[in-house]
Design an enzyme around this catalytic site. Structure first.
Site, PDB file in Angstrom:
ATOM      1  N   HIS A 180      -7.226  -6.974   0.541  1.00  0.00           N
ATOM      2  CA  HIS A 180      -6.110  -5.915   0.256  1.00  0.00           C
ATOM      3  C   HIS A 180      -4.948  -6.179   1.350  1.00  0.00           C
ATOM      4  CE1 HIS A 180      -4.191  -2.101  -0.155  1.00  0.00           C
ATOM      5  NE2 HIS A 180      -4.422  -1.744   0.993  1.00  0.00           N
ATOM      6  N   ASP A 238       0.971  -1.084  -0.053  1.00  0.00           N
ATOM      7  CA  ASP A 238       0.095  -0.067   0.086  1.00  0.00           C
ATOM      8  C   ASP A 238       0.834   1.301  -0.037  1.00  0.00           C
ATOM      9  OD1 ASP A 238      -3.270   0.810   0.645  1.00  0.00           O
ATOM     10  OD2 ASP A 238      -1.983   2.026   1.697  1.00  0.00           O
TER      11      ASP A 238
END
Length: 303
Positions: free
Chosen positions: A275, A103
């Site tokens: 994620h 991320d």
């Protein structure tokens, strides 16, 4: 990660909180939003069997410092955050190292590889695309799914007030809506993520980081593209199976094809999980990183 050594590295601009353990070639692990270095709690011990593992909190996050910002947000551009990590690794005795970033940490990691090519042996980017690529391809589904990109980049003080006033709601939405089950985040880890957002100084720093991503980081990417600057080291892209990166960009060849616009040596594949797959599936994540980082000569320690 209680058996990891705790280190606070002072730089000329701030302090960076680090946990480290292991022996062998150095690997730096960088977290994303709304996390801290704790996101690597399952992966890091597995990698430490074969590598010297360094888990750092990015400036403005976790237990690292929050330097004052400027009107152009430069202190929270990925270029500045990458400089922090070069200094951290130097202080720990590693002039060259490999990096895995998830991320936001992935954005710091690839910027470090671009700005300091002589430092990076191998680069792994987890569930992330280059910043300018993501913005250039942004559409309604992107804006709705990844609301921090637009919300946190708004002028202060609105996003800061939202983060500091409702940290539990922010963390719960991110952890619960981006494809990973609640059980992947123990209560003490969730509490640590919430506590970091509750601090007004950290809320401001995180918003400045997102403002930089919408402005300076994009400009840095554009300038590199215009000048033909590319990532020199091998790149591994990992992403969430069935997630946005796996499905939204299929017509252009997916994440590997998009990263190949930046590097001649890219490989990658999807991993089961949302994620936050490094927290949800630490074993497969660590195995993929171990294979990638292990296929090169060991790094060296400075005397």
């Amino acid at each position: 990660m209680q058996d990891f050594e705790t280190i606070e590295v002072e730089t000329s601009e701030t302090s960076i909180f680090v946990r480290s353990r292991g022996a062998g070639a150095p690997v730096l692990l960088l977290h994303g939003f709304p996390q801290t270095h704790l996101m690597w709690r399952g992966v890091a011990p597995l990698l430490a069997r074969d590598f010297t593992v360094v888990c750092a909190d990015l400036r403005g996050y976790g237990r690292s410092g929050c330097p004052a910002s400027t009107p152009d947000h430069a202190p929270y551009a990925k270029r500045a955050m990458a400089r922090d990590m070069v200094l951290v690794m130097e202080r720990l005795g590693f002039p060259r190292f490999s990096i895995a970033g998830h991320d936001r940490g992935g954005r710091v990691a690839y910027r470090l590889a671009l700005d300091h090519p002589g430092r990076v042996d191998r680069l792994a980017v987890l569930d992330v695309l280059p910043t300018e690529t993501a913005w250039d391809r942004a559409d309604a589904r992107f804006t709705l799914a990844y609301w921090p990109w637009s919300l946190l980049a708004q002028p202060e003080p609105l996003p800061e007030r939202i983060l500091a006033a409702a940290p539990e709601a922010i963390v719960d939405d991110a952890l619960g809506q981006w494809g990973s089950p609640a059980g992947a985040f123990p209560p003490e880890v969730r509490a640590a993520y919430v506590q970091a957002l509750r601090d007004p100084a950290r809320a401001h720093a995180i918003c400045e980081e997102y403002r930089a991503a919408a402005t300076l980081d994009r400009e840095h990417d554009k300038a590199d593209r215009a000048n033909g600057r590319r990532i020199a080291c091998p790149v591994l892209a990992l992403w969430s199976a069935g997630g946005p990166l796996d499905t939204w960009y299929a017509e252009v060849g997916g994440p590997v094809a998009l990263w190949r616009a930046w590097s001649d040596a890219v490989r990658g594949h999807a991993l089961d999980g949302g994620h936050f797959f490094p927290e949800q599936a630490p074993g497969p994540t660590a195995e993929a990183l171990k294979r990638f980082f292990g296929s090169r000569a060991p790094g060296s320690r400075m005397g």
